[in-house]
Design an enzyme around this catalytic site. Structure first.
Site, PDB file in Angstrom:
ATOM      1  N   SER A  65       0.800  -1.225   0.000  1.00  0.00           N
ATOM      2  CA  SER A  65       0.000   0.000   0.000  1.00  0.00           C
ATOM      3  C   SER A  65       0.834   1.278   0.000  1.00  0.00           C
ATOM      4  O   SER A  65       0.314   2.347  -0.299  1.00  0.00           O
ATOM      5  CB  SER A  65      -0.940   0.021   1.211  1.00  0.00           C
ATOM      6  OG  SER A  65      -0.212   0.176   2.412  1.00  0.00           O
ATOM      7  N   LYS A 129       0.878   4.651   6.866  1.00  0.00           N
ATOM      8  CA  LYS A 129       0.365   5.427   5.735  1.00  0.00           C
ATOM      9  C   LYS A 129       1.015   6.812   5.761  1.00  0.00           C
ATOM     10  O   LYS A 129       1.771   7.152   6.667  1.00  0.00           O
ATOM     11  CB  LYS A 129      -1.158   5.582   5.817  1.00  0.00           C
ATOM     12  CG  LYS A 129      -1.954   4.297   5.923  1.00  0.00           C
ATOM     13  CD  LYS A 129      -1.955   3.476   4.646  1.00  0.00           C
ATOM     14  CE  LYS A 129      -2.813   2.223   4.815  1.00  0.00           C
ATOM     15  NZ  LYS A 129      -2.711   1.333   3.634  1.00  0.00           N
TER      16      LYS A 129
END
Length: 268
Positions: A65, A129
């Site tokens: 990701s 993230k």
């Protein structure tokens, strides 16, 4: 001369007397040595736990990701002191020495994900993230381009090479945005139905953050599970201390597919 009254010393007898309970020191018992070893080991464990809880912890990247900033198989050292270390098994966070900044890569505990709980997965996994929205920011996306307070935020070098997906993808998980989305603003109004590449504007409330993965079409992030509370932040990645390609197809890839060029790579 008269003979001396002193008797000659019997060295052998003296040595024997010392062995049989005289003033000679006794050897230490083995139990004392074992106890010292146990204390040394316990001290090492306590020191390790203190370092891991309050200062630095190692994390492994299991998904793509955050490609290209982070690769599957990267192992990171994370600074846990920066935002304030979290005391395990409590709701207490100690003070840190810095506040999160827009654009930083952050390690955090995910908000509760009911869909993951429904299939037996961890509903609050530890994730990594990029922080794109601070409290008070207005964030939205149009045609896959992120805007923060009306300013376009093109992705960094290499992200354009990530595979593209369906820009009109919709998930019911995105419906949380309706509570925070603006029907009208100087940036326009939110679409009636948010999609992968077109959503917002959303105003980030106090003590919350908006997170996105760099690999936008392969990232389940704030678009789906919502805003991250300040208390969920766990640290900032420092550098890659080990990396290998688990998808190389080679036997024992952690030995045969080491990415030597990644070792020491700073996280930005």
């Amino acid at each position: 001369m008269a003979p001396s009254s002193a008797r000659p010393r019997n060295v052998v007898a003296e040595v024997r007397a010392g062995r049989s309970g005289g003033s000679a020191s006794r050897p230490k018992r083995r139990g004392g040595s074992a106890w010292e070893s146990v204390r040394a080991f316990a001290g090492t464990v306590v020191l390790f736990l203190l370092l891991r809880t309050f200062f630095i912890e190692a994390f492994r990247i299991p998904s793509g990701s955050m490609i290209p900033a982070l690769l599957v198989g990267d192992w990171l050292f994370v600074n846990k002191l920066v935002y304030g270390p979290h005391i395990p098994f409590t709701q207490v966070n100690l003070p840190g020495y810095a506040e999160p900044k827009r654009g930083e890569v952050v390690v955090f505990e995910s908000p509760y994900q009911a869909d993951e709980a429904a299939v037996g997965n961890d509903p609050t996994p530890t994730l990594v993230k990029r922080l794109v929205g601070l409290p008070g920011d207005t964030v939205h996306m149009r045609d896959a381009l992120l805007y923060v307070n009306g300013v376009p935020q093109p992705q960094g070098f290499g992200a354009d090479r990530n595979p593209k997906g369906d820009p009109n993808e919709y998930s019911p998980l995105m419906d949380w945005q309706r509570e925070h989305a603006l029907a009208a603003s100087r940036f326009g109004g939110a679409p009636a139905q948010p999609t992968h590449d077109n959503w917002g504007p959303v105003v980030v409330p106090a003590a919350r953050f908006f997170m996105l993965g760099d690999n936008r079409y392969n990232s389940k992030d704030s678009r789906y599970w919502g805003l991250v509370p300040r208390d969920n932040l766990r640290g900032r990645p420092l550098f890659v201390y080990y990396s290998y390609d688990p998808e190389s197809g080679r036997a024992l890839p952690f030995l045969t597919s080491v990415r030597w060029g990644r070792i020491g790579h700073l996280i930005r």
